[in-house]
Design an enzyme around this catalytic site. Structure first.
Site, PDB file in Angstrom:
ATOM      1  N   VAL A  81       0.822  -1.209   0.000  1.00 28.93           N
ATOM      2  CA  VAL A  81       0.000   0.000   0.000  1.00 28.93           C
ATOM      3  C   VAL A  81       0.859   1.263   0.000  1.00 28.93           C
ATOM      4  O   VAL A  81       0.368   2.348  -0.313  1.00 28.93           O
ATOM      5  CB  VAL A  81      -0.956   0.008   1.209  1.00 28.93           C
ATOM      6  N   SER A  82       2.142   1.133   0.302  1.00 31.23           N
ATOM      7  CA  SER A  82       3.019   2.288   0.476  1.00 31.23           C
ATOM      8  C   SER A  82       3.719   2.695  -0.818  1.00 31.23           C
ATOM      9  O   SER A  82       4.507   1.910  -1.374  1.00 31.23           O
ATOM     10  CB  SER A  82       4.086   1.985   1.535  1.00 31.23           C
TER      11      SER A  82
END
Length: 201
Positions: free
Chosen positions: A11-12
């Protein structure tokens, strides 16, 4: 051969950018990288940190900043997924289904990172997820079902990796543990390069 543990969550965007830059950072070194998926939200909770995505102003800044950084890295394919944030646990579990030893290889990490950060689409769209699993099927087959998708072993391994990261003072991703030191963030890559060079001297 010495190892760098690279803790990541798909997600980063900073984890993606660090992943893309890492080969150049480690050029001419003999370090092995162990790519370890973790649950970033659980790390935030354990460390008492609020998610940046929960602050609209900060989230907007991260979007603008990482888009600029991608251009600086020459990454013309970079595109923010819609929506963001999203629950990335399923992607981490898919990654671990490709593993036989509890960490994942670079091909697996790259395939999932590109799925998220080079399409601009919904990372959790059912049709796209099916296509992603097909791309990884050979890796899944080679893993021999050690951490089969949706198995308790798979879930436990993701939990253990997250707990391991917290125990090693990780408070966000990307994070690297090398030579007994924890380094955090995309901007820690020059420091990582220095440690690797010094170890080679």
């Amino acid at each position: 051969m010495q190892t760098i543990d690279f803790y990541l969550d798909f997600v980063s965007p900073y984890a993606y950018l660090a992943f893309q830059a890492l080969p150049q950072v480690l050029q001419d070194s003999s370090y092995h990288v162990a790519y370890k998926p973790v649950v970033l939200g659980a790390i935030f909770k354990e460390q008492g940190i609020s998610s940046p995505a929960g602050n609209p102003s900060k989230h907007d800044w991260i979007r603008r900043h990482t888009s600029w950084l991608a251009k600086q890295q020459g990454d013309s394919a970079f595109a923010w997924p819609q929506p963001h944030p999203f629950n990335s646990i399923g992607l981490s579990r898919l990654a671990l289904a490709c593993s036989h030893d509890g960490s994942i290889n670079r091909f697996t990490a790259e395939t999932i990172f590109k799925h998220v950060w080079q399409s601009g689409g919904d990372p959790l769209d059912a049709a796209r997820l099916q296509e992603l699993q097909q791309q990884l099927q050979l890796q899944i087959d080679r893993a021999g079902g050690v951490f089969a998708l949706d198995s308790e072993a798979n879930k436990q391994q993701l939990r253990l990796l997250t707990e391991e990261a917290v125990a090693r003072t990780v408070f966000g991703v990307p994070a690297f543990v090398v030579e007994g030191q924890m380094l955090w963030g995309l901007d820690a890559l020059p420091m990582l390069r220095e440690i690797v060079r010094n170890a080679a001297d």
